[in-house]
Design an enzyme around this catalytic site. Structure first.
Site, PDB file in Angstrom:
ATOM      1  N   GLY A  44       0.836  -1.194   0.000  1.00  0.00           N
ATOM      2  CA  GLY A  44       0.000   0.000   0.000  1.00  0.00           C
ATOM      3  C   GLY A  44       0.871   1.244   0.000  1.00  0.00           C
ATOM      4  O   GLY A  44       1.528   1.546   0.999  1.00  0.00           O
ATOM      5  N   ALA A  45       0.888   1.959  -1.131  1.00  0.00           N
ATOM      6  CA  ALA A  45       1.751   3.140  -1.259  1.00  0.00           C
ATOM      7  C   ALA A  45       0.959   4.435  -1.135  1.00  0.00           C
ATOM      8  O   ALA A  45       1.271   5.435  -1.777  1.00  0.00           O
ATOM      9  CB  ALA A  45       2.490   3.102  -2.596  1.00  0.00           C
ATOM     10  N   PRO A  72       0.897   1.064 -10.735  1.00  0.00           N
ATOM     11  CA  PRO A  72       2.319   1.017 -11.095  1.00  0.00           C
ATOM     12  C   PRO A  72       2.984   2.379 -11.256  1.00  0.00           C
ATOM     13  O   PRO A  72       4.134   2.554 -10.851  1.00  0.00           O
ATOM     14  CB  PRO A  72       2.335   0.228 -12.413  1.00  0.00           C
ATOM     15  CG  PRO A  72       0.936   0.297 -12.935  1.00  0.00           C
ATOM     16  CD  PRO A  72       0.046   0.391 -11.749  1.00  0.00           C
ATOM     17  N   LYS A  74       2.198   5.432  -9.852  1.00  0.00           N
ATOM     18  CA  LYS A  74       2.408   6.072  -8.542  1.00  0.00           C
ATOM     19  C   LYS A  74       3.487   5.334  -7.758  1.00  0.00           C
ATOM     20  O   LYS A  74       4.337   5.935  -7.102  1.00  0.00           O
ATOM     21  CB  LYS A  74       1.111   6.104  -7.742  1.00  0.00           C
ATOM     22  CG  LYS A  74       1.290   6.809  -6.385  1.00  0.00           C
ATOM     23  CD  LYS A  74       0.002   6.875  -5.614  1.00  0.00           C
ATOM     24  CE  LYS A  74       0.149   7.776  -4.390  1.00  0.00           C
ATOM     25  NZ  LYS A  74       1.215   7.362  -3.467  1.00  0.00           N
ATOM     26  N   ARG A 116     -11.499   2.458   0.332  1.00  0.00           N
ATOM     27  CA  ARG A 116     -12.035   3.697   0.904  1.00  0.00           C
ATOM     28  C   ARG A 116     -13.560   3.635   0.948  1.00  0.00           C
ATOM     29  O   ARG A 116     -14.193   3.054   0.064  1.00  0.00           O
ATOM     30  CB  ARG A 116     -11.587   4.903   0.077  1.00  0.00           C
ATOM     31  CG  ARG A 116     -10.100   5.166   0.150  1.00  0.00           C
ATOM     32  CD  ARG A 116      -9.758   6.536  -0.368  1.00  0.00           C
ATOM     33  NE  ARG A 116      -8.344   6.828  -0.217  1.00  0.00           N
ATOM     34  CZ  ARG A 116      -7.804   8.016  -0.437  1.00  0.00           C
ATOM     35  NH1 ARG A 116      -8.565   9.021  -0.830  1.00  0.00           N
ATOM     36  NH2 ARG A 116      -6.509   8.206  -0.271  1.00  0.00           N
ATOM     37  N   ARG A 123     -20.448   0.570   7.265  1.00  0.00           N
ATOM     38  CA  ARG A 123     -19.140   0.103   7.718  1.00  0.00           C
ATOM     39  C   ARG A 123     -18.967  -1.383   7.428  1.00  0.00           C
ATOM     40  O   ARG A 123     -17.874  -1.834   7.104  1.00  0.00           O
ATOM     41  CB  ARG A 123     -18.971   0.367   9.222  1.00  0.00           C
ATOM     42  CG  ARG A 123     -18.766   1.816   9.581  1.00  0.00           C
ATOM     43  CD  ARG A 123     -18.453   1.979  11.050  1.00  0.00           C
ATOM     44  NE  ARG A 123     -17.158   1.415  11.379  1.00  0.00           N
ATOM     45  CZ  ARG A 123     -16.702   1.261  12.622  1.00  0.00           C
ATOM     46  NH1 ARG A 123     -17.449   1.623  13.652  1.00  0.00           N
ATOM     47  NH2 ARG A 123     -15.525   0.739  12.848  1.00  0.00           N
ATOM     48  N   ASN A 130     -12.923  -4.831   2.159  1.00  0.00           N
ATOM     49  CA  ASN A 130     -11.544  -4.968   2.627  1.00  0.00           C
ATOM     50  C   ASN A 130     -11.151  -6.431   2.813  1.00  0.00           C
ATOM     51  O   ASN A 130     -10.004  -6.806   2.574  1.00  0.00           O
ATOM     52  CB  ASN A 130     -11.344  -4.197   3.934  1.00  0.00           C
ATOM     53  CG  ASN A 130     -10.995  -2.735   3.704  1.00  0.00           C
ATOM     54  OD1 ASN A 130     -10.214  -2.420   2.824  1.00  0.00           O
ATOM     55  ND2 ASN A 130     -11.582  -1.851   4.485  1.00  0.00           N
ATOM     56  N   ASP A 183      -2.861   5.183  19.646  1.00  0.00           N
ATOM     57  CA  ASP A 183      -3.802   5.734  20.625  1.00  0.00           C
ATOM     58  C   ASP A 183      -3.083   5.987  21.953  1.00  0.00           C
ATOM     59  O   ASP A 183      -3.305   7.016  22.614  1.00  0.00           O
ATOM     60  CB  ASP A 183      -4.956   4.763  20.877  1.00  0.00           C
ATOM     61  CG  ASP A 183      -5.659   4.334  19.612  1.00  0.00           C
ATOM     62  OD1 ASP A 183      -6.848   4.641  19.454  1.00  0.00           O
ATOM     63  OD2 ASP A 183      -5.015   3.671  18.783  1.00  0.00           O
ATOM     64  N   HIS A 210      -9.244  -0.704  18.666  1.00  0.00           N
ATOM     65  CA  HIS A 210      -8.764   0.560  18.096  1.00  0.00           C
ATOM     66  C   HIS A 210      -9.996   1.265  17.549  1.00  0.00           C
ATOM     67  O   HIS A 210     -10.347   1.157  16.377  1.00  0.00           O
ATOM     68  CB  HIS A 210      -7.743   0.304  16.987  1.00  0.00           C
ATOM     69  CG  HIS A 210      -7.340   1.548  16.244  1.00  0.00           C
ATOM     70  ND1 HIS A 210      -6.773   2.630  16.866  1.00  0.00           N
ATOM     71  CD2 HIS A 210      -7.438   1.874  14.932  1.00  0.00           C
ATOM     72  CE1 HIS A 210      -6.528   3.578  15.965  1.00  0.00           C
ATOM     73  NE2 HIS A 210      -6.937   3.134  14.783  1.00  0.00           N
ATOM     74  N   THR A 265      -4.591  10.897   8.165  1.00  0.00           N
ATOM     75  CA  THR A 265      -3.501  10.852   9.142  1.00  0.00           C
ATOM     76  C   THR A 265      -2.334  10.127   8.498  1.00  0.00           C
ATOM     77  O   THR A 265      -2.536   9.211   7.695  1.00  0.00           O
ATOM     78  CB  THR A 265      -3.914  10.105  10.436  1.00  0.00           C
ATOM     79  OG1 THR A 265      -4.231   8.753  10.110  1.00  0.00           O
ATOM     80  CG2 THR A 265      -5.120  10.763  11.089  1.00  0.00           C
TER      81      THR A 265
END
Length: 350
Positions: A44-45, A72, A74, A116, A123, A130, A183, A210, A265
């Site tokens: 993950g870049a 590729p 990026k 995203r 959720r 994901n 946290d 979390h 973040t």
């Protein structure tokens, strides 16, 4: 995609100049087999992945860093940008590819990739997407680096750490979630800010999920080795529980505030994960609040669940969970936090 690493083929026709540029000393022995070459891959870049990669480089944690992403162009751009800083960094071989084969032999695999949220999306639906993404990420990582430690950063981190554990087939000590390590750093900062001391002198943990059901371990907070709440009681200094709860709420809201202000973040999580990587790969045996299999601790029942507990980390991954004393209220809150995560896991049906 084309990948670039360090090379010595600068001569005509790609001739290797290493043997010409350097002359070997006589009666030299080959390199010692005990010298360890440390390799980290970051999947993950995006903003988080690159903050982690950049911090790992500046802190000289790895000999080799591999970036993996599905984009590729990026990916190559990020790789070149880091490679061009070589004169200012410790020597680290930096490579990138969309092909997971480049991750082979990694000691630590850090996963930051995640879908995203689409406006109006639940959720649970986001989590399902994901999980689908993880089905294409975790198995090849496990196949190419069967002895690696998996460090999951993608959110919701506790559930996705559980998913990674199931998909990898790794023993539980080698699958870790970044959990509440950040946290707890925010918690220590706020306490230090209130007391006007250095945050490094504050010992304090946020545990559990979390997320909104996290638990602040007020009973075990110490500053410079002095237990805070018991000190206040002995000095007959009054404090209000509402004040403590307000600080905890600030911790929970911190990420939301940063995201609302800058859109995401990155730097704090970058430092947090690089800190975990150093503890693991340098076998420092430091205690971090990270997401681990918590079943059987503090009365947590109902099935395998990952949530943050103060865990000792080293080359073997999770070496053990610290036997921190919890009040009855804290233990109850921790069990409730575990139930919250288990409810989400049960909806996934994994």
């Amino acid at each position: 995609m084309h990948k670039s690493g360090s090379a010595s083929s600068l001569g005509p026709g790609g001739l290797d100049l290493t043997q010409t540029f350097f002359r070997q000393i006589q009666r030299a022995a080959p390199p010692s087999p005990t010298k360890r070459h440390t390799k980290i891959c970051v999947v993950g870049a995006g903003n988080v992945g690159m903050a982690i990669a950049q911090t790992i480089l500046t802190q000289d944690v790895a000999d080799e860093l591999v970036l993996i992403d599905a984009k590729p162009d990026k990916l190559r751009g990020e790789m070149l940008d880091l490679q061009h800083a070589a004169a200012f960094l410790p020597r680290t071989k930096i490579q990138a590819s969309v092909d997971y084969a480049l991750t082979a032999g990694s000691d630590l695999c850090i996963v930051t990739a995640g879908a995203r949220q689409i406006p109006g999306e639940s959720r649970l639906n986001l989590l399902q997407r994901n999980v689908t993404l993880f089905r294409s990420i975790i198995p090849p990582l496990a196949r190419y680096s069967p002895e690696a430690i998996l460090l999951i950063v993608s959110n919701p981190v506790d559930v996705l750490t559980y998913v990674a554990w199931k998909l990898s087939g790794f023993p539980s000590n080698r699958v870790i979630g970044s959990g509440t390590n950040l946290d707890s750093s925010r918690f220590r900062f706020l306490i230090a800010d209130h007391l006007d001391v250095n945050a490094q002198d504050v010992q304090a943990f946020i545990v559990g999920e979390h997320g909104d059901s996290s638990v602040a371990l007020w009973s075990s907070i110490s500053v410079g080795g002095v237990p805070v709440l018991s000190f206040l009681e002995k000095q007959q200094i009054a404090y209000e529980k509402e004040t403590l709860e307000k600080i905890h709420k600030e911790v929970i809201d911190s990420a939301y505030e940063v995201i609302s202000l800058k859109g995401y973040t990155s730097w704090a999580i970058g430092y947090s994960v690089a800190n975990l990587a150093r503890s693991i790969l340098r076998d420092q045996r430091k205690i971090h609040p990270v997401s681990v299999v918590a079943s059987g601790f503090y009365g947590i029942e109902g099935g395998d669940v990952f949530l943050s507990l103060p865990a000792q980390l080293g080359r073997g991954g999770v070496l053990g969970v610290a036997n921190v004393h919890l009040t009855d209220e804290e233990a109850h809150q921790l069990r409730d936090s575990a139930k919250t995560i288990l409810e989400v896991q049960n909806q996934l049906g994994i």
